[in-house]
Motif scaffolding. Structure first.
Motif, short mmCIF file in Angstrom:
data_model
loop_
_atom_site.label_atom_id
_atom_site.label_comp_id
_atom_site.label_asym_id
_atom_site.label_seq_id
_atom_site.Cartn_x
_atom_site.Cartn_y
_atom_site.Cartn_z
N ARG A 1 -6.28 5.79 -6.68
CA ARG A 1 -7.06 5.07 -7.40
C ARG A 1 -7.47 3.75 -6.87
NH1 ARG A 1 -4.68 7.93 -11.41
NH2 ARG A 1 -3.73 5.85 -12.30
N ALA A 2 -6.28 3.15 -6.37
CA ALA A 2 -6.23 1.80 -5.71
C ALA A 2 -5.86 1.93 -4.41
CB ALA A 2 -5.66 0.78 -6.59
N VAL B 1 0.92 -1.10 -0.08
CA VAL B 1 -0.03 -0.03 0.06
C VAL B 1 0.93 1.27 0.00
CG1 VAL B 1 -1.75 -1.09 1.19
CG2 VAL B 1 -0.15 -0.05 2.51
N LYS B 2 0.32 2.38 -0.19
CA LYS B 2 0.94 3.68 -0.11
C LYS B 2 1.59 3.76 1.43
CE LYS B 2 -0.55 7.63 -1.64
NZ LYS B 2 -1.32 8.74 -1.71
N TYR C 1 -7.99 -3.56 -13.04
CA TYR C 1 -7.01 -4.08 -13.97
C TYR C 1 -6.42 -2.86 -14.85
CZ TYR C 1 -9.46 -8.47 -13.00
OH TYR C 1 -10.04 -9.48 -12.17
N TYR C 2 -5.16 -2.73 -15.05
CA TYR C 2 -4.30 -1.83 -15.71
C TYR C 2 -3.46 -2.66 -16.94
CZ TYR C 2 -6.03 1.30 -12.33
OH TYR C 2 -6.94 1.94 -11.43
N ALA D 1 1.53 1.02 -14.71
CA ALA D 1 0.32 1.57 -14.49
C ALA D 1 -0.50 1.25 -13.18
CB ALA D 1 -0.66 1.25 -15.63
N ARG D 2 -0.04 0.43 -12.78
CA ARG D 2 -0.53 -0.32 -11.59
C ARG D 2 -0.13 0.20 -10.13
NH1 ARG D 2 -1.26 -4.97 -14.29
NH2 ARG D 2 0.74 -6.08 -14.02
N ILE D 3 1.19 0.70 -10.30
CA ILE D 3 1.79 1.39 -9.18
C ILE D 3 1.50 2.64 -9.23
CG2 ILE D 3 4.15 2.36 -8.80
CD1 ILE D 3 4.04 -0.48 -7.80
N LEU D 4 1.24 3.32 -10.39
CA LEU D 4 0.73 4.79 -10.72
C LEU D 4 -0.80 4.91 -10.00
CD1 LEU D 4 2.08 5.84 -14.10
CD2 LEU D 4 2.85 6.71 -11.86
#
Length: 313
Positions: A222-223, A156-157, A207-208, A213-216
C-alpha cells in the motif's frame, strides 16, 4: 463494518501478531547481542589529552565514575537486555568507550526521555548519551559534543525496484508513509513542493496510527517507502529481512544535524568529551562500535563542540 466485525478483526490481528512478535524477538537475538554480559563490547584506552582537558574544579557526580543517563527507547540505540534490567545498545557501548577514555568507571542510569533535562541540570548525572540532537534552543541550557549523525532512513520492500533515494526528484510520485507532525514529514512536504515546482509529480504522504501499521502498509504494497529514524529501521530490516535501505535523510535537511553527548552548560566537560571522541575516531574504536550495531551510515568524520544546531521553530 459492524462493531462485531471490528472486534473479530482485532482479535484475529492480535492472534496473528503473537507468533510474529515471538519470532521477531528470537531473530533479533541472532543479529544483535542483547545479552546482559555483552562479551563483544569495544573497550578503549585511557586518553591522556582528554583527561587533561577536564577542568580541575569539575566534580563528577560520583568520584571515579562517569555517570551517564540513557533512555532505553529501543534497539539498536538503547534497550533492556534479555535480563530485563541491563541497558545495552550503541549508546551504552559509546558511553563505556568514553568512560574508558577518561579513566573512569561507567555508571549507566536508565531514565525516561522526558526526565533527562531536569536530571542533568540538577546534577544527577554528568552527561546524557541518548540520541539527543543538537538544537539552538537546547544550546541555551546545555553543551554538546557530537558523536553521530542524526539520520532518517528511506526503506523499501526487499524486492522493490526502487534502488536509491538521495534527493527530492528521486521521491517524485512515490507513496511514502511517515509519522504525522514529525521532522520527516516537514522535510518531505518541502521535497514535494520542490518537485511540483520542477514539473514533477508530488510525493503522496500516507499516515497510519503507529510504526507497526506503517511497516505493514509497506509490506502489503500500500506504500512504496517508509521514512523513520534510521536506527529504528536498521533494526527492523536486520530482524525481519524483508525491507532494505535505499537512502538516508539528514534530520536537519538541507543541513547536517548531529547527535551529541549532552552536558551542563558551562561545566567545561564538553571539550574533554570532544577530544575523547576524536581519539576514538582516529584509533578505530568508534567505527567498530557503530559497525557492531549496524550504524556505520551514521558515522561522523569528527566530533565538534557546540556546532550549529536545528533552528528554533
Amino acid at each position: 463494518m459492524t462493531i462485531t466485525q471490528k472486534i473479530s478483526r482485532a482479535i484475529a490481528a492480535g492472534l496473528l501478531a503473537l507468533p510474529l512478535l515471538a519470532y521477531g524477538a528470537l531473530a533479533a537475538n541472532d543479529i544483535f547481542d542483547l545479552s546482559p554480559d555483552q562479551p563483544g563490547r569495544i573497550r578503549a584506552e585511557k586518553d591522556a589529552a582528554a583527561v587533561s582537558a577536564i577542568p580541575k574544579d569539575f566534580k563528577f557526580t560520583s568520584p571515579g565514575k562517569f555517570t551517564v543517563a540513557v533512555s532505553p527507547g529501543g534497539p539498536p540505540l538503547a534497550t533492556y537486555a534479555t535480563d530485563a534490567k541491563t541497558v545495552v545498545g550503541a549508546d551504552p557501548d559509546y558511553a563505556l568507550a568514553i568512560a574508558d577514555s577518561l579513566g573512569l568507571q561507567l555508571e549507566l542510569v536508565p531514565v525516561a526521555w522526558a526526565d533527562w533535562p531536569l536530571g542533568l541540570v540538577s546534577g544527577k548525572y554528568d552527561a546524557v548519551i541518548s540520541n539527543v540532537g543538537v538544537t539552538e534552543q537546547r544550546k541555551e541550557k546545555f553543551d554538546f559534543s557530537t558523536y553521530r549523525q542524526g539520520l532518517h532512513g528511506f526503506f523499501v520492500k526487499a524486492d522493490s525496484p526502487i534502488t536509491s533515494i538521495r534527493e527530492p526528484k528521486d521521491a517524485a510520485g512515490l507513496r511514502i508513509t511517515v509519522g504525522a507532525s514529525t521532522n520527516q514529514e516537514r522535510i518531505l512536504l518541502k521535497w514535494s513542493d520542490e518537485n511540483v515546482k520542477a514539473g514533477l509529480k508530488p510525493i503522496e504522504l500516507q499516515y497510519y496510527d503507529d510504526d507497526a501499521a506503517r511497516i505493514l502498509a509497506l509490506q502489503a504494497g500500500r506504500a512504496d517507502v517508509i521514512v523513520q529514524p534510521h536506527a529504528q529501521l536498521v533494526y527492523i530490516a536486520a530482524r525481519d529481512k524483508n525491507i532494505k535501505r535505499v537512502g538516508t535523510l539528514s534530520a536537519g535537511w538541507p543541513e547536517r544535524s548531529d547527535v551529541a553527548i549532552t552536558t551542563r552548560k558551562g561545566s567545561g566537560l564538553a571539550d574533554a568529551l570532544t577530544l575523547a571522541t576524536n581519539d576514538l575516531i582516529k584509533n578505530g574504536a568508534y567505527a567498530r562500535i557503530l559497525a557492531r550495531w549496524q550504524l556505520s551510515e551514521e558515522a561522523l568524520p569528527e566530533s565538534r563542540t557546540n556546532p550549529p544546531g536545528l533552528p528554533k521553530s
